[in-house]
Enzyme design. Structure first.
Site: not given
Ligand SMILES: NC(=O)c1ccc[n+]([C@@H]2O[C@H](COP(=O)([O-])OP(=O)(O)OC[C@H]3O[C@@H](n4cnc5c(N)ncnc54)[C@H](O)[C@@H]3O)[C@@H](O)[C@H]2O)c1
Length: 316
Positions: A148, A152, A213, A280
């Site tokens: 992924y 991307k 987070t 993040r």
């Protein structure tokens, strides 16, 4: 609503985000062509649109070339949750890369403007926090998430090469965690997981010690961001982060979900999955400046709407 005369293609239009985007485009007056192979999406998400005179559905896999009349393309086709994209990783890379190539070729033929739904996963497990767009990321190229993340990243490369080589009008939007009604029950994403567990009275499973987070953007805000990016001046290509910079720990999220759902469940801890990012959070200065966009829906309000959606679904 007066028809805009604009014909807009949404790939992955039967998915969580795609279905909300199709609805918003119909509300704006666009003619919408929804393309989906129903890999993760379903007809149910777009059922209210099926009879609309400006809505059309085409069952099609984006890894196969497509030729349709369009003015604008939103490329959202790709499974987005780890459970789904790791189920058949080769297929995930094919969808990211071949899908992007086929849609870029279509955009070039039709001289259509094209937007790529990219992801915060292009930053991998970041050593820069929060993540601005000029940060190149720290991505494992051979891990379980690579199909992924690297798929991307390659799609972004293709978008920028089409822009440089063929003068195509592109928009690359890096979407950060988004939540809201129509997320799937079984896709393992943290918000839906916690809510379903809380509503069923099951233990809420927090990975690791729960100090990692995330920042969660409510779906309506995200859709406004995608539309603002698509409508931005031609010179603005992105990449641009769209997400909510309010950051919280997974332990904190579990507590909020339990409080808002009135659940008496407890939280339990499980080992962290591999390559799980520790932090993040988007830096959204560029979106604020160039798109005049910022999220508006507070987490408690968005969570309450999402809990109400899942409560109705589980009671149906
Ligand atoms: N939801 C998020 O938090 C998030 C975060 C970052 C990026 N994104 C990106 O946004 C897009 C939409 O995500 P989502 O959450 O709605 O996921 P989703 O799984 O709900 O929707 C994806 C849709 O694409 C369709 N699809 C998959 N492969 C296809 C193919 N080969 N051909 C045609 N259709 C195909 C699926 O059937 C589904 O309807 C994805 O590209 C995802 O990478 C989402």
């Amino acid at each position: 609503m007066r028809p805009s005369g604009q014909r807009t293609l949404v790939t992955g239009g039967a998915g969580f985000l795609g279905s909300h985007l199709c609805e918003a485009l119909i509300r704006r007056g666009d003619q919408v062509l929804c393309v989906d192979n129903f890999h993760t999406g379903t007809r149910d998400t777009i059922a209210p649109l099926l009879e609309h005179p400006r809505f059309e559905l085409l069952q099609h896999d984006v890894t196969v070339p497509l030729d349709v009349e369009v003015d604008r393309i939103f490329n959202l086709a790709c499974p987005a949750s780890p459970v789904h994209y790791q189920h058949d990783p080769v297929r995930t890379t094919r969808t990211c890369v071949l899908g992007a190539m086929n849609l870029l070729a279509l955009a070039e033929r039709r001289r259509a403007r094209i937007l790529q739904a990219s992801t915060s996963e292009v930053y991998g497990d970041p050593e820069v926090h929060p993540q601005p767009e000029h940060y190149w990321g720290r991505v494992n190229p051979t891990g379980l998430r690579s199909c992924y993340n690297e798929g991307k990243r390659c799609a972004e490369t293709l978008f920028f090469d089409y822009h440089r080589q063929y003068g195509l009008e592109i928009k690359v939007v890096r979407i950060f965690n988004t939540y809201g009604p129509r997320m799937y029950v079984d896709d393992g994403r943290v918000v839906s997981n916690f809510i379903i567990q809380a509503l069923r009275g099951d233990p809420v499973t927090v990975y690791g010690d729960g100090s990692q987070t995330r920042s969660f953007c409510y779906v309506d805000d995200l859709i406004d961001g995608l539309l603002a990016a698509m409508d931005s001046p031609a010179a603005f290509t992105g990449p641009v982060n769209i997400g909510n910079p309010d950051e919280l720990s997974m332990r904190g999220l579990a507590e909020r979900v339990l409080r808002l759902s009135g659940s008496s469940s407890r939280s339990v801890h499980q080992p962290l999955p591999p390559d799980d990012p520790k932090v993040r959070r988007p830096d959204i200065a560029l979106a604020r400046k160039n798109l005049g966009w910022q999220p508006r829906v507070p987490l408690d309000e968005g969570l309450a709407k999402t809990i109400a959606y899942f409560r109705a679904l589980l009671n149906a």
